[in-house]
Structures are given as C-alpha cells and as structure tokens.
Design a protein around this motif. Structure first.
Motif, PDB file in Angstrom:
ATOM      1  N   ALA A  61       9.116  19.148   0.891  1.00 34.79           N
ATOM      2  CA  ALA A  61       8.013  19.201   1.854  1.00 34.79           C
ATOM      3  C   ALA A  61       7.044  18.035   1.643  1.00 34.79           C
ATOM      4  N   GLU A  62       6.757  17.721   0.378  1.00 36.52           N
ATOM      5  CA  GLU A  62       5.875  16.586   0.086  1.00 36.52           C
ATOM      6  C   GLU A  62       6.496  15.270   0.559  1.00 36.52           C
ATOM      7  N   ALA A  63       7.795  15.119   0.332  1.00 35.81           N
ATOM      8  CA  ALA A  63       8.476  13.892   0.764  1.00 35.81           C
ATOM      9  C   ALA A  63       8.437  13.771   2.286  1.00 35.81           C
ATOM     10  N   ALA A  64       8.642  14.897   2.973  1.00 32.47           N
ATOM     11  CA  ALA A  64       8.598  14.878   4.430  1.00 32.47           C
ATOM     12  C   ALA A  64       7.196  14.530   4.921  1.00 32.47           C
ATOM     13  N   ALA A  65       6.186  15.070   4.271  1.00 37.57           N
ATOM     14  CA  ALA A  65       4.801  14.767   4.652  1.00 37.57           C
ATOM     15  C   ALA A  65       4.513  13.277   4.460  1.00 37.57           C
ATOM     16  N   LEU A  66       5.006  12.732   3.345  1.00 43.36           N
ATOM     17  CA  LEU A  66       4.827  11.293   3.106  1.00 43.36           C
ATOM     18  C   LEU A  66       5.536  10.472   4.180  1.00 43.36           C
ATOM     19  N   GLU A  75       0.834  -1.201   0.000  1.00 42.80           N
ATOM     20  CA  GLU A  75       0.000   0.000   0.000  1.00 42.80           C
ATOM     21  C   GLU A  75       0.869   1.251   0.000  1.00 42.80           C
ATOM     22  N   PHE A  76       1.935   1.221   0.761  1.00 39.43           N
ATOM     23  CA  PHE A  76       2.844   2.365   0.782  1.00 39.43           C
ATOM     24  C   PHE A  76       3.448   2.575  -0.606  1.00 39.43           C
ATOM     25  N   GLN A  77       3.836   1.482  -1.237  1.00 43.43           N
ATOM     26  CA  GLN A  77       4.438   1.579  -2.574  1.00 43.43           C
ATOM     27  C   GLN A  77       3.416   2.174  -3.560  1.00 43.43           C
ATOM     28  N   GLU A  78       2.175   1.699  -3.475  1.00 43.62           N
ATOM     29  CA  GLU A  78       1.138   2.221  -4.359  1.00 43.62           C
ATOM     30  C   GLU A  78       0.878   3.706  -4.083  1.00 43.62           C
ATOM     31  N   GLN A  79       0.748   4.036  -2.814  1.00 43.74           N
ATOM     32  CA  GLN A  79       0.503   5.431  -2.452  1.00 43.74           C
ATOM     33  C   GLN A  79       1.686   6.305  -2.842  1.00 43.74           C
ATOM     34  N   LYS A  80       2.856   5.760  -2.714  1.00 43.14           N
ATOM     35  CA  LYS A  80       4.063   6.507  -3.074  1.00 43.14           C
ATOM     36  C   LYS A  80       4.046   6.848  -4.562  1.00 43.14           C
ATOM     37  N   GLU A  81       3.669   5.866  -5.370  1.00 40.35           N
ATOM     38  CA  GLU A  81       3.615   6.101  -6.819  1.00 40.35           C
ATOM     39  C   GLU A  81       2.539   7.125  -7.172  1.00 40.35           C
ATOM     40  N   VAL A  82       1.384   7.026  -6.518  1.00 40.80           N
ATOM     41  CA  VAL A  82       0.291   7.963  -6.792  1.00 40.80           C
ATOM     42  C   VAL A  82       0.710   9.378  -6.412  1.00 40.80           C
ATOM     43  N   VAL A  83       1.269   9.507  -5.227  1.00 42.35           N
ATOM     44  CA  VAL A  83       1.700  10.835  -4.766  1.00 42.35           C
ATOM     45  C   VAL A  83       2.829  11.362  -5.645  1.00 42.35           C
TER      46      VAL A  83
END
Length: 156
Positions: free
Chosen positions: A72-77, A44-52
């Motif tokens: 900032a986006e990477a830190a939020a993730l 799920e993290f991998q999928e969400q990572k790709e979407v984001v």
C-alpha cells in the motif's frame, strides 16, 4: 541523455524567428531547462523514496506490519510520483504556451518593423526620383548648347 523537444516545436520556433541562431539558442535553453527539471525531479524522488523507505522499514520493525502495508505504501508513492509528474507536465505545457506567445509577439513586432521600413523605402524612392528629375532639368537648362538653341528658336 537529456530532454529533446518534438520536431514540430523546432519547426514552430524556427518559423517564428528570422535568426536561426536565436531560435537554436532558445530551443537549447528550453531543452536544458526541461532536462534540469527532470533531473531535479528524479533526485527529489530518489531522496523522498529513501526517506519513505526508511520510515516504512522502521514502522514495520516496530509494529510488525504485513506485506500488504508495504504494498500500500509503494502504491501511494507511485500515485504521488504520478501526480508530481502530471504537475510537472502541466507546468512544462504552460511554459511552452508562454514561449509560443512570446514568439508570436516577436513575430508581430518584426512584421510591423518591416512594414515601417518598406514605407520609408517608398518615400525615399519617390524623393530620389524627384531629385533626379530636378537634376536632369537643371543640367539641361544650364547646358550652353541648349541655351543657344533656345535663343536661336525664340529670337528669330
């Protein structure tokens, strides 16, 4: 490599179960469950990572965002991932707590059952001793030699 429970958890579960096979099966099920949860979280993290990542890329292209925006986006993730991991850790601790409770309940039930069996054995032991005494008494009274001896003693 899957999730492996700490040694003290193994010891606790083995102490709670008289049947080592059941304890091993329970531990294996717990480990497999944790491994499956970990695998699903990673997927799920991998999928969400790709979407984001895709969304960020499109925004950057459309808005010409700066490197700070991406960081900032990477830190939020990363923060979101840490929160998810924390939630999963809490859920796993709750499950372990539930399993401990179940093991303790089973242990108490087994203790009660053993106490009941011991009580039954004491009653049967007493009954068996009484029956043996009655059999000995009966065999003695029915012995012709003993009857003759009594007749000679009391008939004189």
């Amino acid at each position: 490599m899957g999730y492996v429970l700490p040694a003290h958890i193994y010891d606790l579960v083995h102490k709670g179960f008289k049947d080592e096979k059941q304890a091993d099966i329970l531990l294996r099920v717990v480990e497999l469950s944790f491994s499956e949860i970990e695998r699903e979280v990673k997927e799920e993290f991998q999928e969400q990572k790709e979407v984001v990542k895709s969304a960020v890329y499109n925004e950057l292209r459309n808005e010409l965002a700066t490197k700070e925006f991406v960081r900032a986006e990477a830190a939020a993730l990363r923060d979101e991932m840490h929160q998810e991991i924390g939630k999963l850790r809490d859920e796993m601790q709750q499950e372990i707590g539930k399993l401990r409770g179940e093991v303790m309940d089973l242990r108490e039930e087994m203790h009660q059952e053993v106490s009941s069996i011991r009580s039954d054995i004491r009653v049967l032991d007493f009954q068996m001793k009484v029956l043996i005494a009655l059999m000995i008494l009966g065999m003695t009274l029915m012995n012709p030699n003993f009857v003759e001896l009594l007749r000679q003693i009391f008939m004189k």
